[in-house]
Design an enzyme around this catalytic site. Structure first.
Site, short mmCIF file in Angstrom:
data_model
loop_
_atom_site.label_atom_id
_atom_site.label_comp_id
_atom_site.label_asym_id
_atom_site.label_seq_id
_atom_site.Cartn_x
_atom_site.Cartn_y
_atom_site.Cartn_z
N ASP A 1 -13.37 -24.06 -6.54
CA ASP A 1 -13.83 -23.69 -5.21
C ASP A 1 -13.23 -22.32 -4.90
OD1 ASP A 1 -14.20 -23.37 -2.49
OD2 ASP A 1 -13.66 -25.44 -1.97
N HIS A 2 -14.09 -21.32 -4.83
CA HIS A 2 -13.61 -19.95 -4.69
C HIS A 2 -12.98 -19.67 -3.32
CE1 HIS A 2 -12.98 -16.04 -6.10
NE2 HIS A 2 -14.19 -15.66 -6.44
N ARG A 3 -13.16 -20.60 -2.38
CA ARG A 3 -12.50 -20.42 -1.08
C ARG A 3 -10.99 -20.62 -1.23
NH1 ARG A 3 -15.37 -24.89 2.37
NH2 ARG A 3 -14.78 -25.98 0.46
#
Ligand code: CAO
Length: 436
Positions: A408-410
């Site tokens: 999850d790039h967040r």
């Protein structure tokens, strides 16, 4: 100086008794010069009536259904003063009629503004004849201003079946309601306002058979779609040299007596993953639902995707950091057996920190697994293959294990993902490091 300006119907070419189909202003509104204030319609044309002044609307003298002619009073606008300059100036009063005339021109009922004559009203800005060549325009009964409004929202007015105006005319509110409905239906159907895939009749192409999806498949599908739509996912690919590890595993299995469980490479992948998670705590975390906080976990539970006849399930191995390879082997054998028999309990599938999806027993060179949210990453494994690897002097045959990390790039940055995978690779290439 503040002046009261009358907005009147301009020269519309000897046509009287023009229908007012929509009034777009009300007292208190701030209008700009040439902003459409009303829509008029004759038998042949529909036109937007522009404001001949900028300012605050004081009074409106028409309503939908009225008839007007050239010179009819539409509204009065307080121009200049506070609205124009921000400075307070005395208002020049003009006589204002009691009520808007209906079906008769109101041209004589209002005196001209005292200090400043009303600017001559510009010609109607948009006139659309009903005999136009555009068939959509003929079908959709809407004024140019409503069409413009619809275009700005990306709405094709021909999709609005009936309007709430006179004779089914489409009004601004109908466009707004149309958008509202599309949004509500879209969100209910797909969770993100994305249009659903239309149903197709396959019968013209050949024979078909309908099979009901298993409950697991339906639930997994919903969950995967939700993750796909909500998480910005990135997949990073890596390869680990497991030549030495494989030699060790083979020697361990050679010691096993009949009936004892054989150790698969996956057990070492689980151990290497947990060691890397201990080194990079962001991977053992979940984002809070509001996206404001990262919840860091102090326990290490790993979910293992298991392929079953009814679909994919993910039993969770708990406290992996405190368990031996043999214990993990026994636990996974037991849980994957239960999974295939459909006997896993909900508790068996809860509390995972990160998931492994291993297709290595089947094949593959790489894939892009989908994160099992609210976890922040998943490790994919495909089939190890002997490959020629340059050792500085020559090519050497080495057993290389392909690994795929989706995150999850967040929560995880690209560099962090790469460093994490470098650590996993190092642990697998030299498992003595797991002791450190
Ligand atoms: N490279 C080469 N060989 C591999 C391998 C790899 N990466 N992974 C497993 N193998 C071999 C094993 O060593 C074993 O060999 P032997 O039969 O010679 O002993 C054979 O493949 C079968 O292994 P396995 O699959 O039974 O055991 P595992 O521990 O590797 O995996 C489990 C267990 C439960 C993960 C697996 O059985 C399974 O269900 N995998 C499918 C998971 C899945 O569907 N994922 C897709 C999710 S979609 O997003």
């Amino acid at each position: 100086m503040t002046v009261l300006i009358e907005i009147k119907v301009p020269d519309v070419g000897n046509v009287a008794d023009i229908d007012v189909v929509e009034v777009l202003i009300q007292p208190g509104d701030v209008v700009a010069l040439e902003q459409t204030v009303a829509t008029l319609e004759t038998d042949k044309a529909s036109m937007d009536l522009p404001s001949s002044a900028a300012g605050t609307v004081q009074q409106v003298y028409i309503k939908p259904g009225d008839k007007v002619s050239q010179g009819s009073l539409i509204a009065t606008v307080l121009a200049g003063g506070e609205q124009q300059t921000g400075t307070k100036e005395p208002v020049q009063q003009v006589a204002i009629p009691e009520a808007a005339p209906v079906e008769t021109p109101a041209v004589d009922k209002v005196s001209e503004p005292v200090s400043q004559p009303a600017k001559p009203a510009p010609e109607p800005v948009a006139v659309e004849t009903k005999q136009g060549t555009d068939s959509t325009a003929q079908k959709a009964h809407a004024s140019p201003s409503v069409r413009l409004f619809a275009r700005e929202l990306g709405v094709d007015v021909s999709r609005i079946k009936t309007g709430s105006g006179r004779k089914g005319r489409i009004l601004k509110d109908d466009v707004k309601n149309f958008v509202k409905n599309v949004m509500t239906e879209g969100v209910a159907a797909t969770g993100a306002g994305i249009p659903s895939i239309p149903a197709v009749d396959f019968s013209p192409f050949g024979e078909t058979e309908v099979q009901k999806l298993s409950k697991i498949k339906r639930l997994t599908g919903q969950n995967l779609s939700r993750v796909w739509l909500n998480l910005p996912l990135v997949t990073y690919h890596e390869e680990a040299d497991i030549t030495d590890l494989e030699a060790f595993r083979t020697s361990l299995n050679a010691e096993k007596t009949n009936g004892e469980l054989k150790i698969t490479g996956l057990m070492f992948v689980i151990k290497a993953l947990v060691a890397a998670m201990q080194q990079f705590p962001n991977f053992n975390a979940s984002l809070s639902a509001d996206g404001e906080n990262l919840i860091l976990k102090k326990y290490f539970n790993i979910g293992i995707a298991v392929d079953t006849p009814n679909g994919l399930v993910v039993p969770v191995l708990r406290n992996v950091n405190n368990k031996s390879i043999n214990e993990l082997t026994a636990e996974l054998a037991e849980k994957s057996e239960k999974a295939r028999l459909g006997k896993l309990m909900p508790a068996d599938m809860q509390g995972g920190c990160m998931t492994i999806s291993s297709l290595g027993g089947i094949g593959g060179t790489a894939f892009t697994p989908i994160v099992n949210a609210p976890e922040v990453a998943i490790l994919g494994v495909t089939r190890a293959r002997m490959q020629p690897v340059w050792n500085g002097k020559e090519f050497e045959p080495r057993l290389m294990l392909p690994l795929d990390l989706t995150y999850d790039h967040r929560v995880i940055d690209g560099a962090e993902g790469a460093r994490f995978m470098a650590a996993v690779k190092q642990y697998l290439s030299d498992i003595r490091r797991l002791l450190l």
